[in-house]
Motif scaffolding. Structure first.
Motif, PDB file in Angstrom:
ATOM      1  N   UNK A 183       0.837  -1.201   0.000  1.00  0.00           N
ATOM      2  CA  UNK A 183       0.000   0.000   0.000  1.00  0.00           C
ATOM      3  C   UNK A 183       0.870   1.249   0.000  1.00  0.00           C
ATOM      4  N   UNK A 184       0.235   2.409  -0.162  1.00  0.00           N
ATOM      5  CA  UNK A 184       0.973   3.661  -0.251  1.00  0.00           C
ATOM      6  C   UNK A 184       0.128   4.793   0.315  1.00  0.00           C
ATOM      7  N   UNK A 185       0.781   5.926   0.526  1.00  0.00           N
ATOM      8  CA  UNK A 185       0.091   7.134   0.968  1.00  0.00           C
ATOM      9  C   UNK A 185       0.628   8.322   0.189  1.00  0.00           C
ATOM     10  N   UNK A 186      -0.233   9.299  -0.029  1.00  0.00           N
ATOM     11  CA  UNK A 186       0.144  10.558  -0.639  1.00  0.00           C
ATOM     12  C   UNK A 186       0.169  11.619   0.451  1.00  0.00           C
ATOM     13  N   UNK A 187       1.198  12.451   0.448  1.00  0.00           N
ATOM     14  CA  UNK A 187       1.301  13.480   1.478  1.00  0.00           C
ATOM     15  C   UNK A 187       1.706  14.811   0.860  1.00  0.00           C
ATOM     16  N   UNK A 188       1.248  15.888   1.484  1.00  0.00           N
ATOM     17  CA  UNK A 188       1.706  17.219   1.127  1.00  0.00           C
ATOM     18  C   UNK A 188       1.501  18.149   2.310  1.00  0.00           C
ATOM     19  N   UNK A 189       2.347  19.141   2.404  1.00  0.00           N
ATOM     20  CA  UNK A 189       2.109  20.261   3.307  1.00  0.00           C
ATOM     21  C   UNK A 189       1.428  21.347   2.493  1.00  0.00           C
ATOM     22  N   UNK A 190       0.180  21.662   2.835  1.00  0.00           N
ATOM     23  CA  UNK A 190      -0.542  22.716   2.127  1.00  0.00           C
ATOM     24  C   UNK A 190      -0.070  24.097   2.577  1.00  0.00           C
ATOM     25  N   UNK A 191       0.404  24.198   3.801  1.00  0.00           N
ATOM     26  CA  UNK A 191       1.057  25.396   4.324  1.00  0.00           C
ATOM     27  C   UNK A 191       1.699  25.035   5.648  1.00  0.00           C
ATOM     28  N   UNK A 192       2.819  25.688   5.964  1.00  0.00           N
ATOM     29  CA  UNK A 192       3.510  25.341   7.196  1.00  0.00           C
ATOM     30  C   UNK A 192       4.254  26.558   7.729  1.00  0.00           C
ATOM     31  N   UNK A 193       3.811  27.040   8.885  1.00  0.00           N
ATOM     32  CA  UNK A 193       4.455  28.189   9.506  1.00  0.00           C
ATOM     33  C   UNK A 193       3.495  28.882  10.447  1.00  0.00           C
ATOM     34  N   UNK A 194       3.955  29.930  11.091  1.00  0.00           N
ATOM     35  CA  UNK A 194       3.114  30.638  12.064  1.00  0.00           C
ATOM     36  C   UNK A 194       1.948  31.367  11.413  1.00  0.00           C
ATOM     37  N   UNK A 195       1.939  31.451  10.067  1.00  0.00           N
ATOM     38  CA  UNK A 195       0.811  32.046   9.347  1.00  0.00           C
ATOM     39  C   UNK A 195      -0.225  31.003   8.945  1.00  0.00           C
ATOM     40  N   UNK A 196      -0.004  29.739   9.320  1.00  0.00           N
ATOM     41  CA  UNK A 196      -0.992  28.709   9.037  1.00  0.00           C
ATOM     42  C   UNK A 196      -0.363  27.361   8.738  1.00  0.00           C
ATOM     43  N   UNK A 197      -0.958  26.310   9.285  1.00  0.00           N
ATOM     44  CA  UNK A 197      -0.452  24.948   9.105  1.00  0.00           C
ATOM     45  C   UNK A 197      -1.573  24.029   8.649  1.00  0.00           C
ATOM     46  N   UNK A 219      -4.042  29.544  16.916  1.00  0.00           N
ATOM     47  CA  UNK A 219      -4.813  29.992  15.755  1.00  0.00           C
ATOM     48  C   UNK A 219      -4.225  29.555  14.427  1.00  0.00           C
ATOM     49  N   UNK A 220      -2.904  29.405  14.348  1.00  0.00           N
ATOM     50  CA  UNK A 220      -2.289  28.994  13.085  1.00  0.00           C
ATOM     51  C   UNK A 220      -2.537  27.523  12.768  1.00  0.00           C
ATOM     52  N   UNK A 221      -3.297  26.861  13.617  1.00  0.00           N
ATOM     53  CA  UNK A 221      -3.647  25.449  13.379  1.00  0.00           C
ATOM     54  C   UNK A 221      -5.146  25.213  13.254  1.00  0.00           C
ATOM     55  N   UNK A 222      -5.965  26.208  13.578  1.00  0.00           N
ATOM     56  CA  UNK A 222      -7.409  25.946  13.634  1.00  0.00           C
ATOM     57  C   UNK A 222      -8.265  26.946  12.872  1.00  0.00           C
ATOM     58  N   UNK A 223      -7.704  28.010  12.346  1.00  0.00           N
ATOM     59  CA  UNK A 223      -8.498  29.106  11.782  1.00  0.00           C
ATOM     60  C   UNK A 223      -9.512  28.647  10.742  1.00  0.00           C
ATOM     61  N   UNK A 224      -9.140  27.743   9.858  1.00  0.00           N
ATOM     62  CA  UNK A 224     -10.026  27.347   8.770  1.00  0.00           C
ATOM     63  C   UNK A 224     -10.966  26.205   9.077  1.00  0.00           C
ATOM     64  N   UNK A 225     -10.870  25.648  10.279  1.00  0.00           N
ATOM     65  CA  UNK A 225     -11.632  24.426  10.579  1.00  0.00           C
ATOM     66  C   UNK A 225     -13.149  24.634  10.568  1.00  0.00           C
ATOM     67  N   UNK A 226     -13.701  25.650  11.229  1.00  0.00           N
ATOM     68  CA  UNK A 226     -15.168  25.757  11.272  1.00  0.00           C
ATOM     69  C   UNK A 226     -15.818  25.813   9.891  1.00  0.00           C
ATOM     70  N   UNK A 227     -15.296  26.630   8.993  1.00  0.00           N
ATOM     71  CA  UNK A 227     -15.898  26.757   7.664  1.00  0.00           C
ATOM     72  C   UNK A 227     -15.723  25.473   6.864  1.00  0.00           C
ATOM     73  N   UNK A 228     -14.522  24.898   6.889  1.00  0.00           N
ATOM     74  CA  UNK A 228     -14.264  23.676   6.127  1.00  0.00           C
ATOM     75  C   UNK A 228     -15.125  22.526   6.626  1.00  0.00           C
ATOM     76  N   UNK A 229     -15.234  22.392   7.941  1.00  0.00           N
ATOM     77  CA  UNK A 229     -16.046  21.325   8.516  1.00  0.00           C
ATOM     78  C   UNK A 229     -17.520  21.498   8.154  1.00  0.00           C
ATOM     79  N   UNK A 230     -17.989  22.729   8.235  1.00  0.00           N
ATOM     80  CA  UNK A 230     -19.401  22.996   7.928  1.00  0.00           C
ATOM     81  C   UNK A 230     -19.701  22.774   6.448  1.00  0.00           C
ATOM     82  N   UNK A 231     -18.837  23.260   5.574  1.00  0.00           N
ATOM     83  CA  UNK A 231     -19.092  23.170   4.138  1.00  0.00           C
ATOM     84  C   UNK A 231     -19.102  21.724   3.653  1.00  0.00           C
ATOM     85  N   UNK A 232     -18.187  20.905   4.175  1.00  0.00           N
ATOM     86  CA  UNK A 232     -18.058  19.527   3.697  1.00  0.00           C
ATOM     87  C   UNK A 232     -18.565  18.499   4.710  1.00  0.00           C
TER      88      UNK A 232
END
Length: 271
Positions: free
Chosen positions: A1-15, A61-74
């Motif tokens: 088996x295999x996995x695909x990985x990527x960092x979509x953003x990484x740093x104090x401005x968002x992870x 905040x740099x780890x959770x900012x987008x969670x509410x909208x993303x969770x709600x939308x999908x």
């Protein structure tokens, strides 16, 4: 088996870190906007339809900012501890909030996600490993210092996101106030380049194909410095410095040694 990985953003401005197979995936933290998450995944040929859950490492905040909208939308379940949920103040639908416990695997389709505590100045911080049968990926950022648990899990990984937050000299000679400098290097802040390199050199398993160096400080580190520091010690591991401004490439991780670039292209075309 295999996995695909990527960092979509990484740093104090968002992870935000993506780990998935060809049918399902998870995100570890979403510290960038829903729109930016969608755009970056689309550029990589990834679909939000594959994302089945979000796992939250801690409440900064740099780890959770987008969670509410993303969770709600999908309508995505969010795996989060009670302490992190309380301190983060996230507004989530009750039916989408799921707890997890340290060292107890959570099954998301074929993916098995296991959390373990880490040393960081947050309410209930955790790191994660993600398994797809014999392939294991580690997500190890926001760590004040290596511990025995981190070392044990690092030794299992075919690939890992590993924090290399700051260069000691740059931090000490930089503009930050002493209180903040001491917070960063005080054992419950972040891993330095030297700490990350020591972990890598002393505990890298022979089958680790990729190391994605993550959460670099904008003011107290330099991507070229980090790459130059790690590359001489790579010993067959591909070293990638994750950006605070863009996603990395999408990497194909397999337990089989010596997978060719052609094999990677064939696998990626399945998305």
């Amino acid at each position: 088996m295999s996995l695909f990985i990527t960092s979509l953003n990484s740093g104090s401005n968002g992870n935000c870190y993506y780990i998935g197979n060809q049918e399902e995936a998870i995100l570890v933290d979403v510290g960038i906007s829903c729109r930016e998450t969608e755009k970056r995944m689309q550029r990589l040929g990834l679909s939000m339809k594959t994302v089945k859950a979000i796992f939250v490492s801690h409440e900064h905040s740099d780890h959770i900012t987008g969670i509410p909208v993303l969770s709600r939308k999908y309508q995505l379940p969010v795996y989060i501890t009670a302490g992190t949920l309380h301190q983060g103040g996230l507004e989530l639908a009750a039916e989408r909030v799921h707890s997890f416990s340290a060292h107890v695997p959570v099954q998301i389709g074929a993916l098995q996600v296991t959390a373990f505590p880490k040393l960081h100045d947050a309410a209930d911080p955790h790191s994660f490993i993600v398994r797809n049968q014999e392939v294991t990926i580690g997500i190890f950022t926001d760590i004040g210092q290596p511990c025995a648990q981190l070392t044990a899990y690092f030794k299992m990984c075919h690939a890992a996101f590993l924090e290399a937050n700051y260069d000691e000299n740059m931090l000490l000679n930089g503009r930050y106030p002493w209180m903040l400098k001491n917070r960063i290097r005080g054992g419950r802040g972040h891993l330095s380049n030297a700490q990350a390199l020591s972990l890598f050199c002393e505990h890298k398993p022979p089958f680790m194909s990729h190391l994605l160096l993550a959460h670099l400080s904008k003011d107290n580190n330099d991507p070229s410095l980090v790459e130059q520091l790690f590359r001489p010690h790579a010993r067959g591991t591909e070293i990638v410095v994750a950006s605070r401004y863009a996603a990395t490439a999408l990497y194909y991780i397999t337990a089989a040694p010596g997978t060719s670039k052609e094999g990677q292209r064939k696998q990626l075309s399945l998305f």
